[in-house]
Design a protein around this motif. Structure first.
Motif: not given
Length: 310
Positions: A34-63
């Motif tokens: 998530a940290a890598i995707s967040f830092l690079l999300k403006k570089r390419t659309s791949y990291f933008t999409m990866a950030w959109a997908s992984v940020k829900s897991w920051l809440i969902w996975a610990p729960l």
């Protein structure tokens, strides 16, 4: 009687250092990604999409890992609530909330699945679809109405089979030896396969598998994601009670193929209903049903294949 006694005497998974260590490794991997995707999300659309997908897991996975690691019956109760919420999204997509009798019958049936999966009572578990069908057939008589009732009965049973009977096989898998690890294994593999498939399909175009149903999944992206998922299944085989080749290979193949089929089948439901997404899942890509649609095929296939291998 022993099944009923044993259902509440299992030690909580959190008491095991192996579970705590596994959860820590998985969460660290998610947070680093998530940290890598967040830092690079403006570089390419791949990291933008990866950030959109992984940020829900920051809440969902610990729960999810937190609840599954508690004493019985909380893990089963947690899975039951997820199944009921998935059914709610399903009825939202189909616009069936005005037929509340059918919706509540489905919810009650899923709650029954939770109870009998907790006690590992397969006879009643497998009879519940007939119970849901029988009760649904009584609704037209109670309402003295016949219009569109065959459609409502069919959709109620379909929702119960997918979001209830199929998904709640995760509860039955919890009763296996090291069942909690096997559930984690399946969730990680199916999510990895889906994200890898979409990421590869975005950059490497080619013939679609079924373009009329899924515009994103190509043959190339699907084959490569399946191969990578099988490699991940090999790397995480220590989560299985038996790490011999036939077990991790079967798990990897089931998570890959079952996940793709589950996603495409639910795409058929969405496209036929004319509804793509009903609401965002916490934060990020898709709604809640898009996070669990792969497991409705993976869970029962995995359950019966593992019974056969054992």
């Amino acid at each position: 009687m022993n099944n009923w006694m044993n259902a509440f005497t299992k030690p909580a998974a959190w008491e095991s250092p192996i579970y705590r260590q596994t959860v820590l490794i998985v969460l660290l991997t998610i947070f680093v990604g998530a940290a890598i995707s967040f830092l690079l999300k403006k570089r390419t659309s791949y990291f933008t999409m990866a950030w959109a997908s992984v940020k829900s897991w920051l809440i969902w996975a610990p729960l999810m890992f937190g609840m599954l690691g508690l004493n019985a019956p909380i893990p089963i109760l947690f899975l039951t609530l997820l199944a009921i919420y998935g059914a709610k999204v399903y009825f939202q997509i189909l616009g069936m909330f005005h037929q509340s009798y059918f919706v509540y019958i489905c919810y009650a049936g899923i709650f029954g699945l939770g109870i009998f999966s907790q006690f590992n009572n397969l006879a009643v578990y497998n009879a519940l679809p007939m119970g849901v069908l029988g009760l649904s057939c009584l609704v037209p008589l109670a309402k003295r109405d016949y219009r569109n009732m065959i459609q409502y009965i069919s959709l109620t049973l379909l929702g119960f089979i997918f979001l209830g009977w199929s998904f709640m096989h995760l509860g039955l898998i919890l009763n296996f030896e090291n069942g909690i690890y096997q559930v984690m294994y399946l969730v990680i593999l199916t999510e990895f396969c889906d994200n890898t498939n979409l990421a590869i399909g975005r950059y490497f175009k080619g013939p679609k598998i079924i373009s009329a149903i899924s515009a994103k999944r190509t043959w190339l992206s699907t084959i490569v994601s399946i191969m990578l998922t099988i490699l991940l299944a090999y790397g995480m085989r220590h989560l299985l009670p038996n790490s011999s080749d036939k077990y991790w290979l079967a798990a990897g193949l089931i998570a890959s193929f079952g996940g793709v089929i589950g996603d495409m089948v639910m795409n058929v439901v969405r496209r036929d209903a004319g509804v793509k997404i009903v609401s965002g899942f916490i934060l990020g890509r898709g709604d809640f049903l898009q996070r669990m649609d792969r497991l409705i095929f993976v869970a029962p296939i995995y359950y019966f294949i593992m019974l056969g291998l054992n």
